[in-house]
Scaffold this motif. Structure first.
Motif, short mmCIF file in Angstrom:
data_model
loop_
_atom_site.label_atom_id
_atom_site.label_comp_id
_atom_site.label_asym_id
_atom_site.label_seq_id
_atom_site.Cartn_x
_atom_site.Cartn_y
_atom_site.Cartn_z
N ILE A 433 59.37 52.70 28.32
CA ILE A 433 60.27 52.83 27.17
C ILE A 433 61.73 52.84 27.61
CG2 ILE A 433 61.03 54.41 25.34
CD1 ILE A 433 58.11 55.23 25.00
N HIS A 434 62.06 53.71 28.53
CA HIS A 434 63.47 53.90 28.89
C HIS A 434 64.03 52.80 29.78
CE1 HIS A 434 63.83 57.71 26.85
NE2 HIS A 434 62.74 58.15 27.44
N ARG A 435 63.17 52.08 30.47
CA ARG A 435 63.66 50.97 31.29
C ARG A 435 63.96 49.72 30.46
NH1 ARG A 435 59.74 52.61 35.08
NH2 ARG A 435 58.31 50.99 34.35
N HIS A 436 63.26 49.58 29.33
CA HIS A 436 63.36 48.31 28.60
C HIS A 436 63.95 48.43 27.19
CE1 HIS A 436 61.05 46.20 31.69
NE2 HIS A 436 60.22 47.23 31.70
N ILE A 437 64.07 49.65 26.66
CA ILE A 437 64.56 49.80 25.29
C ILE A 437 65.86 50.60 25.33
CG2 ILE A 437 64.04 50.64 22.96
CD1 ILE A 437 61.10 50.36 23.60
N GLU A 438 66.93 49.99 24.89
CA GLU A 438 68.24 50.62 24.93
C GLU A 438 68.29 51.79 23.95
OE1 GLU A 438 67.68 47.50 24.15
OE2 GLU A 438 68.26 46.37 25.95
N PRO A 439 69.13 52.80 24.24
CA PRO A 439 69.21 53.98 23.36
C PRO A 439 69.58 53.64 21.92
CG PRO A 439 70.31 54.40 25.45
CD PRO A 439 69.95 52.95 25.45
N GLU A 440 70.36 52.57 21.71
CA GLU A 440 70.80 52.24 20.36
C GLU A 440 69.69 51.66 19.50
OE1 GLU A 440 72.28 48.98 23.22
OE2 GLU A 440 72.21 51.19 23.13
N ARG A 441 68.53 51.36 20.07
CA ARG A 441 67.40 50.89 19.24
C ARG A 441 66.14 51.71 19.53
NH1 ARG A 441 64.08 46.77 21.63
NH2 ARG A 441 64.68 46.29 23.77
N LEU A 442 66.36 53.00 19.71
CA LEU A 442 65.25 53.89 20.04
C LEU A 442 65.44 55.26 19.39
CD1 LEU A 442 62.70 54.64 21.74
CD2 LEU A 442 64.29 55.25 23.60
N LEU A 443 64.40 55.76 18.73
CA LEU A 443 64.39 57.12 18.20
C LEU A 443 63.05 57.75 18.56
CD1 LEU A 443 65.40 59.52 16.55
CD2 LEU A 443 64.50 58.39 14.49
N LEU A 444 63.10 58.79 19.40
CA LEU A 444 61.90 59.55 19.75
C LEU A 444 61.97 60.90 19.04
CD1 LEU A 444 61.71 58.87 23.61
CD2 LEU A 444 60.66 57.59 21.74
N TRP A 445 61.00 61.16 18.18
CA TRP A 445 60.98 62.43 17.44
C TRP A 445 59.85 63.29 18.00
CZ3 TRP A 445 63.85 64.30 13.17
CH2 TRP A 445 63.35 65.48 12.60
N ASP A 446 60.22 64.40 18.65
CA ASP A 446 59.25 65.33 19.20
C ASP A 446 58.97 66.42 18.15
OD1 ASP A 446 57.78 67.23 20.59
OD2 ASP A 446 58.91 66.95 22.46
N SER A 447 57.83 66.33 17.50
CA SER A 447 57.52 67.27 16.42
C SER A 447 57.28 68.68 16.93
CB SER A 447 56.28 66.79 15.65
OG SER A 447 55.17 66.64 16.52
N LYS A 448 56.97 68.82 18.21
CA LYS A 448 56.79 70.16 18.78
C LYS A 448 58.13 70.85 18.92
CE LYS A 448 54.57 72.52 22.66
NZ LYS A 448 53.78 72.35 23.90
N VAL A 449 59.15 70.11 19.35
CA VAL A 449 60.48 70.68 19.52
C VAL A 449 61.17 70.89 18.18
CG1 VAL A 449 62.78 70.25 20.48
CG2 VAL A 449 60.74 69.70 21.83
N ARG A 450 61.00 69.92 17.26
CA ARG A 450 61.71 69.96 15.99
C ARG A 450 60.96 70.67 14.88
NH1 ARG A 450 65.68 64.81 15.57
NH2 ARG A 450 65.58 64.08 17.71
N GLY A 451 59.77 71.17 15.19
CA GLY A 451 59.05 72.00 14.22
C GLY A 451 58.23 71.23 13.20
#
Length: 504
Positions: A433-451
């Motif tokens: 993911i992080h080697r090939h997808i730039e931050p401007e076209r990526l959203l990772l939502w961690d439901s454990k962290v964000r509740g």
């Protein structure tokens, strides 16, 4: 105490569920049963044995950082639910079935003697076309033609229509299969009406064939296929093959039996002049073709957590493909999305979340080899090349079907919702993911962290307009698919569900 990978693995029922609170990573090269430590015996000798811990690069400010997890969504309107229910699958089923029933009505009423005389040919013709719609080689050819001829330059409504039709070819498959059963039943009834002139073997075989094809059809109902996969495999596939062989025999026996003399006339020239003979030959060809690509191949399995197995195969793949794998050469094949950096890559991967006996066995007893079809089949994601820009949103193990599209095309935005993704899915997936997808076209939502899960429609609407997307591809569980499809439909956002769990 650390959990033992050989103990029964916990179920991974919902796509958006995360890993356990206490999770260890079990390096594959430390499992002597499946992966010898001897470098000379390693099935992947060129792969590095030690991987440095992966550190994600710095990213830009998350525009959704302040968003809170949400509860239940507002139910969709009845009009939206009806539109989604009567999708292209059901429309194609309606067309295929209606055309057949019009012809069947003329035959039964006596207004079409030809159809009455050749009812068996109509049955096997329908079975022939039904099987063709599920043939993986035929499907790859269709996707290739559409992607080559209509990518990006044609009107959006046309490209959306192409994707929808390719996704729902199963409607023609089902419509022709049910119609074939009705024509076969009609043929059997006509045979029994003329039982004084028919051979008893033909009468018995006709009845048994009818029973077999009905069992095959019932085992393919969605509630059977989705909740009892092994029942579906054993009955729809193996009973289906038996039924088709019986149909083949019933048809050929009818062709070579002379009802006037009540004798068998095994005349090859007469046989090849019968149209139903060639339909049967075509049907047999479509069944056999995919199986000639079946091979036993070496695999490498990474176990980042007790709930997920990352299966690695040799050679790279184009995006939007799925593969079937099994421990056996002929039964219980399971389909998974393929992750690859491209056709030039050294490996491709499948993410297998623990959901049943087969996937649980990959974690508890990792194999050295698996059976697979080297010719992979195309999924709806393969049509992503038709669009100028798009969004791939997925939850949990749905990343397996979504990631290749975003890796191989810089015009696709990835939204991945899950719980503690890096710990659950390991450094291999995070690295891709992080080697090939730039931050401007990526959203990772961690439901454990964000509740909990986010307001997916709020995110989709904003990203859809900001990214100037033309379409959204969704891969989630049944509830997630339904919620996002309903929301996109009401918002006027074109969307497709790319998983096999689409309700039909």
């Amino acid at each position: 105490m650390s959990p033992d990978p050989r103990t029964p693995a916990p179920a991974y029922d919902d796509a958006e569920k995360g890993t356990l609170d206490q999770v260890n990573v079990y390096p594959v090269d430390k499992k002597p049963l499946s992966f010898p430590a001897d470098e000379k015996k390693d099935i992947f000798p060129d792969e590095k044995k030690a991987l440095a811990p992966f550190t994600a690069p710095a990213t830009k400010q998350d525009p959704f950082a302040s968003m809170k997890a949400t509860g239940k969504k507002k139910p969709a309107s009845k009009a939206t639910i009806v539109k989604l229910w009567y999708n292209t699958y059901r429309k194609l089923f309606t067309i295929a079935f209606s055309v057949n029933m019009i012809m069947f009505g003329f035959a039964v009423s006596g207004h079409w003697p030809y159809a009455r005389k050749f009812a068996g040919a109509f049955a096997v013709a329908n079975f022939n076309f039904s099987i063709l719609m599920r043939n993986e080689i035929f499907g790859r050819c269709l996707y290739l033609i559409v992607n080559t001829l209509f990518a990006k330059w044609t009107p959006l409504w046309w490209r959306l229509g192409c994707t929808s039709v390719l996704q729902h070819l199963g409607g023609i498959h089902s419509g022709c299969a049910i119609s074939g059963i009705i024509w076969l039943t009609f043929k059997v009834v006509l045979t029994y009406e003329n039982h004084l002139s028919e051979n008893n073997a033909i009468l018995a075989l006709g009845l048994l064939t009818n029973v077999a094809v009905v069992v095959t059809a019932i085992s393919a109902f969605p509630w059977v296929r989705n909740t009892h996969h092994n029942v579906f495999e054993r009955h729809h596939r193996f009973v289906g093959w038996t039924a088709l062989l019986m149909t083949w025999a019933f048809t050929i026996m009818g062709d070579i039996y002379d009802t006037k003399t009540r004798q068998w006339v095994p005349d090859g020239r007469h046989l090849v002049r019968q149209q139903d003979f060639w339909y049967v030959m075509g049907m047999t060809t479509w069944i056999v073709l995919p199986w000639i690509c079946t091979r036993e191949v070496p695999v490498d399995i990474e176990l980042p957590s007790p709930k997920v197995a990352i299966v690695r195969f040799r050679r790279g793949m184009q995006q939007g493909l799925l593969g079937r794998i099994s421990r056996s050469a002929v039964k219980e094949y399971h389909a998974f999305g393929i992750i690859s950096e491209g056709t030039h890559a050294k490996y491709h991967y499948m993410i297998c979340g623990v959901q049943g006996d087969f996937t649980r066995s990959l974690v508890n007893d990792p194999p050295r080899t698996l059976w697979t079809r080297e010719l992979k089949f195309a999924g709806v994601s393969n049509t992503s090349t038709l669009y100028k820009r798009g969004i791939r949103i997925c939850t949990g193990t749905g990343i397996g079907a979504a990631l290749s599209t975003c890796i191989q095309s810089p015009y696709w935005y990835l939204i991945w919702i899950g719980s503690d993704q890096e710990k659950t899915f390991g450094p291999t997936i995070s690295g891709l993911i992080h080697r090939h997808i730039e931050p401007e076209r990526l959203l990772l939502w961690d439901s454990k962290v964000r509740g909990g899960r986010p307001d997916t429609m709020k995110i989709l609407k904003q990203v859809y307009h900001d990214w100037n997307a033309e379409v959204v591809f969704i891969t989630s569980n049944y509830i997630g698919n339904s919620e996002m499809m309903e929301g996109c439909k009401e918002a006027g956002i074109p969307c497709f569900v790319t998983a096999a769990i689409l309700p039909q």
